[in-house]
Design an enzyme around this catalytic site. Structure first.
Site, PDB file in Angstrom:
ATOM      1  N   LYS A 191       0.858  -1.188   0.000  1.00 28.68           N
ATOM      2  CA  LYS A 191       0.000   0.000   0.000  1.00 28.68           C
ATOM      3  C   LYS A 191       0.888   1.230   0.000  1.00 28.68           C
ATOM      4  O   LYS A 191       1.701   1.427   0.904  1.00 28.68           O
ATOM      5  CB  LYS A 191      -0.902  -0.021   1.231  1.00 28.68           C
ATOM      6  N   LYS A 244      -2.369  -1.551  -3.635  1.00 26.44           N
ATOM      7  CA  LYS A 244      -3.202  -0.352  -3.580  1.00 26.44           C
ATOM      8  C   LYS A 244      -2.315   0.875  -3.700  1.00 26.44           C
ATOM      9  O   LYS A 244      -1.315   0.952  -2.987  1.00 26.44           O
ATOM     10  CB  LYS A 244      -3.956  -0.333  -2.245  1.00 26.44           C
TER      11      LYS A 244
HETATM   12 ZN   LIG Z   1      -5.846   3.432   8.234  1.00 25.27          ZN
END
Ligand SMILES: [Zn+2]
Length: 321
Positions: A191, A244
Site C-alpha cells: 500500500k 493499492k
Molecule cells: Zn488506516
C-alpha cells in the site's frame, strides 16, 4: 510478411483470441457505513457513491445482490472517535452492527471488513500514537482486539489496511487462538502513500490531522520493496495479497502475480474513480469505455480480484453483453 492484423479482422475472431475478460465475479464493492439514523450522503468528489446508515442501506444492498456482485468491503464511520480508536473493538460498534445486519438480511453477500483505526481515531492516523508517529507494536495489540470483535460478529474475511509490520502474523495467531482458524485474511500487502486516496478521506472522514502516512505506507518510487512487503505477508499467512492503488501500480500487480502463489487483489481507489467521473462529466472522455478499459488493464496486469467503486456500473455493462 506476418500479418498480425489477420486475427483482428472481425469481432468474432477477436473474441476467439481475446486473452482477458472481465466478469462480475472479479468485483468487490466498497461500502461506507455511518453510525446514526437516516443518513444518505452523496460524497461530492465521488459521484454516485454515498455514505449510508444501517436504516437506509438496504436499497444499496438489494442492488448489489440483484447485480450478482459477490462481495462487499465495509468501512465504518463511528459517531465517536478517540485517541486510540476504542470503538473498533466495541462489539456493538458500527462495523460489528453492519456485519450482523448484512449477514442476517443478505446472507448471500460475502462480507469483508477493512481493519484499521484511521476512521476511529481523533487524529486520523492508523494506530496508537507515540511521539507524533504511529507505534507499531502497540497498534498490533489493538488490531488483535478489533479482528476478534469482527469475527464474533460473523465477518467472512478481514482486510487489515494499516501497513504495520507484523500485522498478518498477529491477526492469524489471534484468530487461530480465538477459534477462528478458517477466517481468511486479505492483506493490504503493498500500500503506497498515494495522492490518489484524496476523495476517500472525505468519504470516510479519515484525513490525518497532522503529518502524513509516509512512515508506514510505501514510497511510490519503490518496486523491489513491494516484493519484500508481499513476502512478509505471504510468509505470515495472508490468504490474498493486495496492491493499492491500482492504475499507477500495474507493474507491481504483475510482479506479485508472477512471484507469489496467492490470489492477487488490487484496489481501484477513489482518486482513480474521481478522475474518470470528472473527465466524463465534462464530455472529455467516454466514461463507460474508459472505466471498462481501466478495469481490464488491472485484470491483464494480473489482478484476480478488483476492489472498485465502479463495480455496480461495470456489472451492468457486462450483463448487457
Ligand atoms: Zn488506516
Amino acid at each position: 510478411m506476418f500479418r498480425t492484423r489477420r486475427l483482428r479482422k472481425t469481432e468474432n475472431v477477436r473474441r476467439l483470441v481475446r486473452e482477458n475478460k472481465l466478469s462480475v465475479d472479479d468485483f468487490i464493492y466498497p461500502l461506507f457505513i455511518e453510525e446514526g439514523q437516516g443518513i444518505e450522503k452523496e460524497i461530492p468528489s465521488m459521484p454516485g457513491i454515498k455514505r449510508y446508515s444501517l436504516d437506509t442501506i438496504s436499497k444499496e444492498l438489494d442492488e448489489l445482490v440483484e447485480l450478482n456482485i459477490p462481495a462487499v468491503l465495509l468501512f465504518g464511520i463511528p459517531a465517536n472517535k478517540d485517541e486510540v480508536g476504542t470503538e473498533t473493538w466495541n462489539d456493538n460498534g458500527i462495523m460489528q452492527q453492519a456485519i450482523r445486519f448484512i449477514k442476517k438480511n443478505y446472507p448471500s453477500l460475502y462480507v469483508i471488513t477493512d481493519v484499521c483505526f484511521c476512521e476511529y481515531t481523533s487524529h486520523g492516523h492508523c494506530g496508537v500514537l507515540c511521539d507524533h508517529d504511529v507505534d507499531n507494536d502497540a497498534t498490533l495489540l489493538n488490531l488483535a482486539k478489533q479482528v476478534i470483535s469482527h469475527a464474533k460478529a460473523g465477518v467472512d474475511m478481514v482486510a487489515p489496511s494499516g501497513m504495520m509490520d507484523g500485522t498478518i502474523a498477529m491477526i492469524r495467531e489471534s484468530l487461530d487462538a480465538a477459534g477462528y482458524p478458517n477466517l481468511p485474511i486479505m492483506g493490504y500487502s503493498v500500500k503506497y502513500a498515494s495522492a490518489f486516496y484524496g476523495p476517500f478521506r472525505d468519504a470516510a472522514d479519515s484525513a490525518p490531522s497532522f503529518g502524513d502516512r509516509r512512515t508506514y505506507q510505501m514510497d511510490p518510487a519503490n518496486r523491489d520493496e513491494a516484493q519484500r512487503e508481499a513476502t512478509f505477508d505471504d510468509e505470515e499467512g495472508a490468504d490474498i495479497l493486495m496492491v493499492k492503488p491500482a492504475l499507477s501500480y500495474l507493474d507491481i500487480i504483475r510482479d506479485l502475480k508472477n512471484n507469489f502463489d496467492r490470489p492477487i487483489a488490487c484496489y481501484n481507489v477513489s482518486g482513480e474513480y474521481a478522475m474518470v467521473k470528472a473527465a466524463a462529466e465534462k464530455g472529455w472522455i467516454d466514461g463507460e469505455r474508459v472505466m471498462m478499459e481501466s478495469l481490464l488493464s488491472m485484470k491483464r496486469a494480473g489482478a484476480d480480484i478488483i476492489i472498485t467503486y465502479f463495480a455496480k456500473e461495470a456489472a451492468k455493462v457486462l450483463s448487457k453483453k
